[in-house]
Design an enzyme around this catalytic site. Structure first.
Site, mmCIF file in Angstrom:
data_model
loop_
_atom_site.group_PDB
_atom_site.id
_atom_site.type_symbol
_atom_site.label_atom_id
_atom_site.label_comp_id
_atom_site.label_asym_id
_atom_site.label_seq_id
_atom_site.Cartn_x
_atom_site.Cartn_y
_atom_site.Cartn_z
ATOM 1 N N GLY A 48 7.439 -72.722 35.115
ATOM 2 C CA GLY A 48 7.137 -71.853 33.977
ATOM 3 C C GLY A 48 8.381 -71.128 33.504
ATOM 4 O O GLY A 48 9.502 -71.524 33.835
ATOM 5 N N ALA A 99 2.260 -66.771 37.070
ATOM 6 C CA ALA A 99 0.806 -66.901 36.943
ATOM 7 C C ALA A 99 0.416 -66.665 35.490
ATOM 8 O O ALA A 99 1.126 -65.990 34.746
ATOM 9 C CB ALA A 99 0.081 -65.914 37.849
ATOM 10 N N LYS A 153 -3.589 -70.209 37.335
ATOM 11 C CA LYS A 153 -2.284 -70.852 37.130
ATOM 12 C C LYS A 153 -2.514 -72.215 36.503
ATOM 13 O O LYS A 153 -3.633 -72.712 36.479
ATOM 14 C CB LYS A 153 -1.557 -70.991 38.466
ATOM 15 C CG LYS A 153 -0.891 -69.684 38.904
ATOM 16 C CD LYS A 153 -0.202 -69.800 40.261
ATOM 17 C CE LYS A 153 0.871 -70.850 40.234
ATOM 18 N NZ LYS A 153 1.842 -70.650 39.114
ATOM 19 N N GLY A 154 -1.415 -72.809 35.986
ATOM 20 C CA GLY A 154 -1.562 -74.129 35.399
ATOM 21 C C GLY A 154 -1.375 -74.151 33.904
ATOM 22 O O GLY A 154 -1.493 -75.178 33.261
ATOM 23 N N GLU A 191 2.237 -76.698 42.670
ATOM 24 C CA GLU A 191 2.409 -75.255 42.897
ATOM 25 C C GLU A 191 1.499 -74.782 44.021
ATOM 26 O O GLU A 191 1.909 -74.010 44.887
ATOM 27 C CB GLU A 191 2.096 -74.474 41.617
ATOM 28 C CG GLU A 191 3.137 -74.619 40.535
ATOM 29 C CD GLU A 191 2.714 -73.952 39.245
ATOM 30 O OE1 GLU A 191 1.507 -73.789 38.994
ATOM 31 O OE2 GLU A 191 3.626 -73.578 38.465
ATOM 32 N N LYS A 217 -0.160 -60.416 32.026
ATOM 33 C CA LYS A 217 -0.977 -61.130 33.012
ATOM 34 C C LYS A 217 -1.783 -60.176 33.886
ATOM 35 O O LYS A 217 -2.540 -60.613 34.738
ATOM 36 C CB LYS A 217 -0.112 -61.995 33.885
ATOM 37 C CG LYS A 217 0.820 -63.085 33.333
ATOM 38 C CD LYS A 217 1.020 -63.276 31.925
ATOM 39 C CE LYS A 217 1.915 -64.439 31.488
ATOM 40 N NZ LYS A 217 2.522 -65.309 32.418
HETATM 41 O O1 DER Z 1 1.758 -73.215 34.976
HETATM 42 C C1 DER Z 1 1.918 -72.323 35.807
HETATM 43 O O2 DER Z 1 1.173 -72.128 36.793
HETATM 44 C C2 DER Z 1 3.016 -71.317 35.558
HETATM 45 O O3 DER Z 1 3.471 -70.751 36.762
HETATM 46 C C3 DER Z 1 2.407 -70.240 34.681
HETATM 47 O O4 DER Z 1 1.224 -69.839 35.286
HETATM 48 C C4 DER Z 1 3.301 -69.055 34.469
HETATM 49 O O5 DER Z 1 4.115 -69.421 33.444
HETATM 50 P P1 DER Z 1 4.997 -68.317 32.696
HETATM 51 O O6 DER Z 1 5.853 -67.673 33.775
HETATM 52 O O7 DER Z 1 5.789 -69.105 31.718
HETATM 53 O O8 DER Z 1 4.042 -67.344 32.064
#
Ligand code: DER
Length: 232
Positions: A30, A87, A98-99, A107, A125
């Site tokens: 991410g 996250a 997550k995802g 992950e 978040k």
């Molecule tokens: O895809 C994921 O799980 C990433 O970790 C996401 O949850 C967090 O992405 P970001 O740091 O760009 O907000």
């Protein structure tokens, strides 16, 4: 930009508080993790730290290589000292969605192999319940041939809508680093997330879910006012 600065605050706090010499470190995916990796590279250079980094995606692998950090894997380091990852949303019990970046499967594997799983996130978040701020649903990685029956099973059991994630810069669906499809399940009520996770995980064709239950040890939130909030 306030959000970017908040991500940086969280990333730096996690690396400064949790990374020591002679450690195997899980590196998440991410945009927030980019700041953590930059800080890790800085500390490795300044303090001559001996660390190895295990990625959670092609993106994380590139990040490790671009920052000239030692690359390793779970074959050589099946037990990690710490894993750091972002996250999409965090609730009051440290349950995570997550995802958002489509990397949830590796992950979760890396997070589960770490003695300590540390999450870094900006203030957007920081929720008390899942779904408060994150509206893109819970990602579920599925074997391509099963995405319709799995989508139907989730919808009939839990309601909401589980939709195939379509690619933007590629025709057709997003294909994950593992060669699978993703469903984004937009739920429309509160659930017992641990029970939901277990039930969806048991559905034939499901590889993993973006529900991270009882995995995170601590979350560092970078806040709008330049402070860092910790949730344990
Ligand atoms: O895809 C994921 O799980 C990433 O970790 C996401 O949850 C967090 O992405 P970001 O740091 O760009 O907000």
């Amino acid at each position: 930009k306030m959000v970017e600065e908040a991500k940086k605050l969280a990333g730096y706090a996690a690396v400064d508080n949790h990374v020591k010499d002679n450690q195997a470190v899980g590196i998440g995916s991410g945009s927030t993790i980019v700041h953590a990796v930059k800080r890790l590279a800085e500390r490795v250079k300044e303090e001559n730290l001996n660390v190895v980094c295990v990625p959670t995606s092609f993106q994380a692998r590139q990040l490790i290589l671009e920052n000239c950090l030692p690359l390793s894997d779970l074959d050589r380091h099946p037990e990690l000292d710490v894993a750091i990852d972002g996250a999409d949303e965090v609730d009051s019990e440290l349950n995570l969605i997550k995802g958002g970046g489509g990397c949830l499967t590796q992950e979760k594997i890396v997070a589960s192999c770490a003695k300590s799983f540390i999450v870094i996130a900006d203030y957007r978040k920081d929720s008390s319940a899942l779904g408060e701020q994150w509206k893109k649903g819970i990602p579920v990685e599925v074997i391509p041939m099963a995405y319709v029956p799995v989508s139907r099973a989730i919808q009939s059991q839990f309601g909401g809508s589980a939709d195939l994630r379509m690619a933007v810069s590629k025709a057709g669906p997003v294909v994950t680093d593992n060669g699978n499809f993703l469903l984004d399940w937009r739920f429309d009520q509160e659930h017992n997330w641990s029970a939901v996770n277990t039930t969806i995980k048991m559905m034939p064709g499901v590889v993993d879910t973006g529900l991270f239950i009882n995995l995170a040890e601590r979350v560092y939130f970078g806040m709008e006012d330049g402070t860092v909030k910790i949730r344990d």
